[in-house]
Design an enzyme around this catalytic site. Structure first.
Site, PDB file in Angstrom:
ATOM      1  N   TYR A  59      78.375 -86.646  10.223  1.00 43.03           N
ATOM      2  CA  TYR A  59      78.334 -86.491  11.684  1.00 43.03           C
ATOM      3  C   TYR A  59      79.114 -85.261  12.132  1.00 43.03           C
ATOM      4  O   TYR A  59      79.777 -85.295  13.158  1.00 43.03           O
ATOM      5  CB  TYR A  59      78.897 -87.746  12.351  1.00 43.03           C
ATOM      6  CG  TYR A  59      77.910 -88.889  12.439  1.00 43.03           C
ATOM      7  CD1 TYR A  59      76.656 -88.722  13.024  1.00 43.03           C
ATOM      8  CD2 TYR A  59      78.245 -90.155  11.958  1.00 43.03           C
ATOM      9  CE1 TYR A  59      75.758 -89.776  13.111  1.00 43.03           C
ATOM     10  CE2 TYR A  59      77.342 -91.219  12.054  1.00 43.03           C
ATOM     11  CZ  TYR A  59      76.101 -91.020  12.629  1.00 43.03           C
ATOM     12  OH  TYR A  59      75.211 -92.055  12.737  1.00 43.03           O
ATOM     13  N   ARG A  95      61.295 -90.143  13.766  1.00 40.68           N
ATOM     14  CA  ARG A  95      61.985 -90.222  15.068  1.00 40.68           C
ATOM     15  C   ARG A  95      61.128 -90.988  16.084  1.00 40.68           C
ATOM     16  O   ARG A  95      61.635 -91.748  16.897  1.00 40.68           O
ATOM     17  CB  ARG A  95      62.285 -88.822  15.601  1.00 40.68           C
ATOM     18  CG  ARG A  95      63.258 -88.036  14.769  1.00 40.68           C
ATOM     19  CD  ARG A  95      64.688 -88.460  14.939  1.00 40.68           C
ATOM     20  NE  ARG A  95      65.243 -88.082  16.211  1.00 40.68           N
ATOM     21  CZ  ARG A  95      66.544 -88.107  16.488  1.00 40.68           C
ATOM     22  NH1 ARG A  95      67.411 -88.494  15.559  1.00 40.68           N
ATOM     23  NH2 ARG A  95      66.991 -87.767  17.666  1.00 40.68           N
ATOM     24  N   THR A 101      67.655 -92.955  21.305  1.00 35.35           N
ATOM     25  CA  THR A 101      68.998 -93.322  20.826  1.00 35.35           C
ATOM     26  C   THR A 101      69.525 -94.570  21.520  1.00 35.35           C
ATOM     27  O   THR A 101      70.105 -95.450  20.883  1.00 35.35           O
ATOM     28  CB  THR A 101      69.974 -92.151  21.063  1.00 35.35           C
ATOM     29  OG1 THR A 101      69.495 -91.008  20.354  1.00 35.35           O
ATOM     30  CG2 THR A 101      71.380 -92.479  20.584  1.00 35.35           C
ATOM     31  N   ARG A 112      64.027 -99.378  17.522  1.00 39.87           N
ATOM     32  CA  ARG A 112      65.161 -99.672  18.409  1.00 39.87           C
ATOM     33  C   ARG A 112      64.721-100.470  19.634  1.00 39.87           C
ATOM     34  O   ARG A 112      65.435-101.377  20.083  1.00 39.87           O
ATOM     35  CB  ARG A 112      65.840 -98.370  18.829  1.00 39.87           C
ATOM     36  CG  ARG A 112      66.630 -97.716  17.707  1.00 39.87           C
ATOM     37  CD  ARG A 112      67.172 -96.382  18.144  1.00 39.87           C
ATOM     38  NE  ARG A 112      68.034 -95.762  17.162  1.00 39.87           N
ATOM     39  CZ  ARG A 112      68.194 -94.448  17.040  1.00 39.87           C
ATOM     40  NH1 ARG A 112      67.533 -93.623  17.847  1.00 39.87           N
ATOM     41  NH2 ARG A 112      69.006 -93.952  16.141  1.00 39.87           N
ATOM     42  N   GLU A 146      71.178 -82.936   5.679  1.00 37.95           N
ATOM     43  CA  GLU A 146      71.507 -84.336   5.395  1.00 37.95           C
ATOM     44  C   GLU A 146      70.923 -84.845   4.070  1.00 37.95           C
ATOM     45  O   GLU A 146      71.585 -85.628   3.371  1.00 37.95           O
ATOM     46  CB  GLU A 146      71.023 -85.224   6.550  1.00 37.95           C
ATOM     47  CG  GLU A 146      71.815 -84.976   7.833  1.00 37.95           C
ATOM     48  CD  GLU A 146      71.222 -85.673   9.051  1.00 37.95           C
ATOM     49  OE1 GLU A 146      70.192 -86.354   8.923  1.00 37.95           O
ATOM     50  OE2 GLU A 146      71.809 -85.528  10.130  1.00 37.95           O
TER      51      GLU A 146
END
Ligand code: AMP
Length: 168
Positions: A59, A95, A101, A112, A146
């Site tokens: 992060y 995504r 988010t 989500r 990442e």
């Protein structure tokens, strides 16, 4: 056999984490199924427990932000599943499947939106990280940083999925 990066720039690799809330809720399988059933291919998968130092590397874009401490506490609170997912426009596609988010704002039908409910307002009032089940690389730059951070070459595999028969 280790994986060589595809020469086709449209075939991407992206990092996905099932965060500690997803693992503890025992819905990792459901989350991974949502990604797999699109035809995207898992080329790396492991369970691990992040350290503070590693969280700061992962992060690095958030380390100076007000919510970082709570985010770090959350991410080292339990094990995570890390996946490297490969496929056509994999970064954008993952995504899309994952959703926004903030769970409260995430569209129904996204992971989500369907499996989580926290809001920024609630998380900020409580001083906790928003519990949103998943991390997915935000863009090509993030993915290129990442994936090698989480996986070395010997942990990434080359094989043909049945879907590739339909994309040749
Ligand atoms: P990323 O997955 O790269 O977007 O990582 C940022 C993560 O930090 C989000 O997924 C949330 O878990 C958390 N987060 C972002 N913004 C906030 C916020 N305002 N309050 C609490 N947690 C946040």
């Amino acid at each position: 056999m280790t994986q060589k990066t595809s020469k086709d720039p449209l075939i991407e690799r992206t990092l996905v984490l099932v965060k500690p809330d997803g693992v503890e809720r025992q819905i990792s399988g459901e989350i991974i199924t949502r990604i797999e059933r699109t035809g995207l291919k898992i080329v790396g998968l492991k369970m691990t427990w992040m350290t503070k130092d590693f969280a700061k590397k992962h992060y690095k874009a958030h380390v100076t932000k007000a919510f970082y401490k709570s985010l770090e506490d959350f991410m080292i609170s339990g094990p995570v599943f890390a996946l490297c997912v490969e496929g056509i426009s994999a970064i954008e596609l993952v995504r899309k499947i994952v959703g926004a988010t903030e769970p409260k704002s995430a569209a129904a039908g996204t992971i989500r939106g369907d499996y989580s409910h926290h809001s920024y307002a609630y998380a900020d009032k409580k001083g906790i990280a928003i519990k949103n089940l998943i991390h997915a690389s935000g863009d090509k730059n993030d993915a290129e940083y990442e994936v090698p951070l989480w996986f070395n070459d010997s942990e990434l595999f080359e094989y043909k999925s049945v879907h590739e028969k339909h994309t040749l």
